[in-house]
Design an enzyme around this catalytic site. Structure first.
Site, PDB file in Angstrom:
ATOM      1  N   LYS A 117       1.465  -1.600  -0.202  1.00  0.00           N
ATOM      2  CA  LYS A 117      -0.043  -0.360   0.068  1.00  0.00           C
ATOM      3  C   LYS A 117       1.027   0.720  -0.380  1.00  0.00           C
ATOM      4  O   LYS A 117       0.427   2.224  -0.325  1.00  0.00           O
ATOM      5  CB  LYS A 117      -0.888  -0.200   0.878  1.00  0.00           C
ATOM      6  CG  LYS A 117      -2.541  -1.383   1.373  1.00  0.00           C
ATOM      7  CD  LYS A 117      -3.013  -0.653   1.967  1.00  0.00           C
ATOM      8  CE  LYS A 117      -4.350  -1.726   1.776  1.00  0.00           C
ATOM      9  NZ  LYS A 117      -4.433  -3.342   1.872  1.00  0.00           N
ATOM     10  N   GLU A 206      -3.929   7.286   8.263  1.00  0.00           N
ATOM     11  CA  GLU A 206      -5.186   7.967   6.916  1.00  0.00           C
ATOM     12  C   GLU A 206      -6.183   9.168   7.467  1.00  0.00           C
ATOM     13  O   GLU A 206      -6.520   8.469   8.310  1.00  0.00           O
ATOM     14  CB  GLU A 206      -5.556   7.308   5.248  1.00  0.00           C
ATOM     15  CG  GLU A 206      -5.362   6.554   4.761  1.00  0.00           C
ATOM     16  CD  GLU A 206      -5.486   5.909   3.732  1.00  0.00           C
ATOM     17  OE1 GLU A 206      -4.932   5.165   2.502  1.00  0.00           O
ATOM     18  OE2 GLU A 206      -7.273   5.206   3.887  1.00  0.00           O
ATOM     19  N   HIS A 241     -15.804  -4.300   5.968  1.00  0.00           N
ATOM     20  CA  HIS A 241     -15.307  -4.339   4.601  1.00  0.00           C
ATOM     21  C   HIS A 241     -15.097  -4.995   3.105  1.00  0.00           C
ATOM     22  O   HIS A 241     -14.182  -5.052   2.582  1.00  0.00           O
ATOM     23  CB  HIS A 241     -13.926  -3.302   5.304  1.00  0.00           C
ATOM     24  CG  HIS A 241     -14.016  -2.778   6.240  1.00  0.00           C
ATOM     25  ND1 HIS A 241     -13.860  -0.968   6.109  1.00  0.00           N
ATOM     26  CD2 HIS A 241     -14.048  -3.380   7.691  1.00  0.00           C
ATOM     27  CE1 HIS A 241     -14.319  -1.042   7.551  1.00  0.00           C
ATOM     28  NE2 HIS A 241     -14.214  -1.949   7.770  1.00  0.00           N
ATOM     29  N   ARG A 304      -5.878  -7.622 -10.929  1.00  0.00           N
ATOM     30  CA  ARG A 304      -5.981  -8.779 -11.627  1.00  0.00           C
ATOM     31  C   ARG A 304      -7.716  -8.271 -11.466  1.00  0.00           C
ATOM     32  O   ARG A 304      -8.225  -7.815 -11.824  1.00  0.00           O
ATOM     33  CB  ARG A 304      -6.207  -9.715  -9.697  1.00  0.00           C
ATOM     34  CG  ARG A 304      -7.008  -9.278  -8.589  1.00  0.00           C
ATOM     35  CD  ARG A 304      -6.749 -10.009  -7.715  1.00  0.00           C
ATOM     36  NE  ARG A 304      -7.846  -9.561  -6.485  1.00  0.00           N
ATOM     37  CZ  ARG A 304      -8.215  -9.168  -5.950  1.00  0.00           C
ATOM     38  NH1 ARG A 304      -9.353  -9.890  -7.135  1.00  0.00           N
ATOM     39  NH2 ARG A 304      -8.569  -8.788  -4.634  1.00  0.00           N
TER      40      ARG A 304
END
Length: 465
Positions: A117, A206, A241, A304
């Site tokens: 990430k 974040e 999530h 993907r």
């Protein structure tokens, strides 16, 4: 044909999906399976099948040595990884290449860039695409100075903030923090989860986006320098999530009218900048999060094919697996720059789970199986059922409890929702506990019908009488 024989190193509906396109193109297929799946539909669909180990994924579907052994045994010259399992593992892609076969997906270097990430965030920044405000490097949590630095950044970004594991996914290693008092505990907790689940203890911060919507762009790139955005998908119906319902195009109000179309095109351009920056090849999904004002921030690239790719296929008429095969063989994509997207498509993931109890998985048996009121699976212009099970199948605790995807298309969003609801009304899966009734409740809800929902909506709805 792009290849004579393809080994599909996955299971369930995605393995069947890949095999179906290969058959249409006249390509022979090899399935791999665990000891739990000897008679699974993907095994019987394929031309050949190879046992790769016991039921636990680490001993079978993640067993690289066994899968490479199947590759050598069958003489397949290409490997399609589907999604999940080994699909985004750069070491596996390199091992396939070293074995003299083609990995049907992005290059190992691209997988490295987007599998981390922090690296993905740096790619986006260098491409001029804005990620969610936060830290651009992992937080050092093993010193008082590191913790103090994290608190200072959190204060500058503004609470609430989200602590995330660098290697995380599916909500694992992620916590929302309301104030400074919770920062240190969340950092250490997410680091521990990241280390345990992904062998990566790094964490970062974040901004927490209020009323978030999860919107992603399907991209496709070839080895000839072409890169196209095939449209967006709305993926905000989630629990834990993880997505339950996806649709295309997004019904978000900020995409309405001429200004909304301008924002949509800006989103596509932002996604393409990111993938072009690394010379991406193949199918990919650039994921964004939108706040309640319609500001869109880069999240990550899933390098993907996505679970929800059929909704893009339904509105474009494209076969994304065929495009994957052709691009992997070095062929040039057709010009998709002026692609026409028609109507609306919506997909529901059918899980063996109990929405009334926090969506917990419910392993069990499927003795009776009827799709959309008919005797078999449906593949038509307006309705598709992508299933990895059959009557007599067992839902085991070893694998993801998704039973199928039911995908509908209509000239309008209301028509597509109606088609999906009718299909679910005629679906029987017994005696397994499933989320079918919950999905129908969601489709009928006022908020969903109005397109006015965010990533918290499904879990809120599950608690309503």
């Amino acid at each position: 044909m792009p290849f004579e024989k393809v080994l599909v190193c996955n299971r369930g509906e995605i393995a069947r999906r890949v095999i179906r396109t290969c058959k249409r193109l006249g390509i022979a297929t090899v399935a791999v399976h665990s000891e739990a799946d000897p008679d699974a539909p993907h095994v019987t669909d394929a031309d050949e099948a190879v046992l790769v180990g016991p039921a636990p994924p680490k001993d079978s579907y993640l067993n690289v040595d066994a899968i490479l052994g199947a590759l050598r045994k069958t003489g397949a010259k290409a490997v399609h990884p589907g999604y999940g399992f080994l699909s985004a593992k750069s070491a596996f892609a390199r091992a396939v290449a070293d074995a003299g076969a083609v990995f049907i997906g992005p290059s190992p270097d691209t997988l490295d860039a987007f599998g981390d990430k922090m690296k993905a965030r740096h790619v986006a920044l260098s491409a001029g695409t804005s990620p969610v405000p936060g830290t651009d490097e992992p937080i050092a949590i093993d010193t008082p100075e590191g913790i103090a630095h994290a608190k200072a950044i959190a204060a500058s970004v503004g609470y609430p903030i989200v602590v995330k594991a660098v290697g995380g996914g599916g909500g694992i290693g992620m916590q929302v923090v309301a104030d400074e008092a919770g920062v240190e505990r969340a950092l250490k907790s997410c680091s521990d989860r990241g280390k345990a689940s992904f062998a990566d203890p790094r964490v970062y911060l974040e901004r927490y986006v209020s009323q978030p919507r999860h919107i992603e762009v399907q991209v496709f790139c070839d080895t000839h320098g072409q890169a196209f955005a095939l449209g967006e998908r709305e993926c905000s119906v989630q629990r834990r999530h993880q997505k339950i319902v996806e649709e295309s195009p997004s019904p978000a109000a900020f995409f309405a009218g001429p200004e909304g179309e301008k924002r949509r095109q800006e989103l596509y351009a932002a996604a393409l900048r990111v993938v072009k920056k690394v010379g991406y090849v193949g199918a990919g999904t650039c994921e964004f999060i939108a706040d309640d004002a319609g500001n869109l921030f880069f999240l990550e690239v899933n390098a993907r094919l996505q679970v929800e790719h059929p909704v893009t296929e339904m509105v474009t008429g494209l076969d994304l697996v065929e495009l994957q095969l052709r691009v992997a063989a070095g062929e040039k994509l057709p010009d998709l720059s002026n692609l026409t997207r028609k109507g609306h498509s919506i997909e529901a993931r059918i899980y063996a789970e109990d929405p009334s109890k926090g969506f917990i998985p419910k392993p069990g048996s499927i003795d009776e199986l009827v799709w959309a009121g008919g005797a078999g699976e449906v593949q038509s212009r307006v309705l598709r059922v992508e299933s990895g099970v059959k009557a007599g199948s067992k839902i085991t605790p070893y694998y993801d409890p998704m039973i199928a995807k039911v995908v509908a298309w209509g000239e309008t969003r209301d028509a597509a929702i109606g088609e999906l609801d009718r299909a679910l009304a005629g679906t029987v899966i017994a005696p397994a506990t499933t989320n079918v009734a919950f999905v129908r409740k969601l489709l009928a809800s006022e908020e969903f019908r109005a397109g006015n929902y965010d990533t918290k909506f499904a879990e809120i709805l599950a608690k309503r009488p």
